[in-house]
Design an enzyme around this catalytic site. Structure first.
Site, PDB file in Angstrom:
ATOM      1  CD  GLU A  33     116.434  38.393  98.202  1.00 44.35           C
ATOM      2  OE1 GLU A  33     115.940  39.251  97.440  1.00 44.35           O
ATOM      3  OE2 GLU A  33     116.955  38.676  99.296  1.00 44.35           O
ATOM      4  CE1 TYR A 116     117.951  42.538  95.211  1.00 44.20           C
ATOM      5  CE2 TYR A 116     116.229  41.004  94.556  1.00 44.20           C
ATOM      6  CZ  TYR A 116     116.885  41.731  95.535  1.00 44.20           C
ATOM      7  OH  TYR A 116     116.480  41.631  96.848  1.00 44.20           O
ATOM      8  CG  ASP A 134     116.608  46.389  96.462  1.00 42.92           C
ATOM      9  OD1 ASP A 134     117.377  47.371  96.652  1.00 42.92           O
ATOM     10  OD2 ASP A 134     115.920  45.886  97.372  1.00 42.92           O
TER      11      ASP A 134
END
Length: 353
Positions: A33, A116, A134
């Site tokens: 991520e 996020y 996102d």
């Protein structure tokens, strides 16, 4: 069929086979991520593999030197992400006994992990019901529901997060989050999406109103600042003079060369520029132009010129960030990509020819 089911059915047929989708290990998902922030999957995948190979556990990551982390990060940009990851790995080892947290409220406390990323890691590793929002999700929701509130405005973020959580598929949050993100990345693309084959085109607001190229809406970006950096290459035998960049500016703790920043492009026939060079490097200093490059950052445009420098004088007592290194050592030091590319061209390519 519901919006959620359409997305999940599309995902099960069209999803990409990516390594972090075969695990629920929070550390591995965290790596993916953070590396993929501001980075396309195609560019980020080799970095993910490289980091996992070098640091198979969070303890390995925590025990690494910052220089090694930044060297592996080289070329990804946004170097603060790499430094934040290193700090987070150390926090996890010291405060969580080396077990990476997998719940949102613990993850959000860690350095470099925002809303996020915390939602993504918790959703994908533990199945926690947190909507992941996102750029891809913003785009899908904006187009499908016809939302024109700017996605980079506080009101827009609040509106989209509320809608995303309302739509979250409670039976399998991780699957739904993956589906909507992948749909935005592969089908509902930023430019020229193939709406003719989209399973949502019959109920999509933007498609029906011919607003696909208008949505989502973003406030105009802040104008980029232009800077002019002049680098001076000092090499003797097999050594070159480098500088470790300090805090308070771009490329913190990366290595480049002695430099002068000017208000505009420096010219070789400019008496003011030559006078400044001599005032810094001594009256006998001589420069020869090597090359020029332009480097784009998020908020800055960096105009760079490289000069060979001879007959120079340095005060190493005052300029402790300067150091002589061998070319072999230079290759191990983390550098901004524009400096790395210059080194490859000037020191290695030219010597092989």
């Amino acid at each position: 069929m519901t919006f959620q089911n359409e997305l999940i059915n599309w995902y099960l047929v069209n999803k990409r086979d990516l390594p972090w989708r075969h695990t629920n290990d929070a550390y591995t998902i965290w790596l993916s991520e953070v590396i993929l922030q501001q980075t396309r999957v195609e560019q980020g995948l080799p970095y993910f593999n490289k980091f996992l190979e070098n640091f198979p556990t969070v303890t390995d990551f925590a025990n690494a030197t910052e220089a090694k982390v930044l060297k592996l990060w080289q070329g990804l940009g946004y170097y603060s992400r790499g430094r934040n990851m290193h700090a987070t790995a150390q926090i996890v080892v010291n405060n969580y006994r080396g077990i990476f947290p997998n719940l949102h409220d613990e993850l959000i406390k860690l350095k470099g992990i925002g809303e996020y990323t915390a939602a993504a890691i918790s959703s994908f590793s533990s199945g926690e019901a947190r909507a992941v929002v996102d750029g891809n999700v913003f785009r899908v929701l904006s187009r499908y529901y016809g939302i024109s509130t700017p996605i980079n405005a506080p009101a827009g973020k609040k509106e989209f997060y509320a809608l995303a959580n309302e739509l979250l598929y409670q039976e399998d949050p991780a699957l739904y989050n993956q589906a909507i993100m992948e749909f935005g990345a592969m089908q509902c693309k930023p430019k020229s999406p193939n709406c003719g084959i989209c399973p949502l085109n019959q109920t999509c607001y933007a498609f029906s109103k011919n607003l696909v190229n208008t949505l989502p809406v973003k406030h105009a970006k802040v104008k980029q600042k232009e800077r002019y950096l002049n680098y001076f290459i000092c090499s003797e035998n097999d050594k070159v003079l480098v500088r470790e960049r300090q805090a308070g500016d771009i490329w913190q703790h990366l290595y480049d060369f002695p430099s002068l920043e000017t208000a505009e492009r420096a010219e070789m026939d400019s008496g003011a520029f030559i006078g400044e060079v001599k005032s810094v490097f001594g009256n006998g200093a001589e420069i020869t132009f090597i090359s020029a490059k332009k480097h784009l950052l998020t908020h800055q445009i960096i105009h760079i010129q490289f000069f060979a420098l001879k007959n120079y004088i340095f005060n190493f007592n005052k300029q402790k960030e300067l150091n002589w290194v061998s070319l072999g050592k230079l290759d191990e030091l983390p550098q901004p990509k524009v400096i790395h590319d210059f080194i490859e061209e000037y020191f290695y390519k030219n010597r092989m020819e």
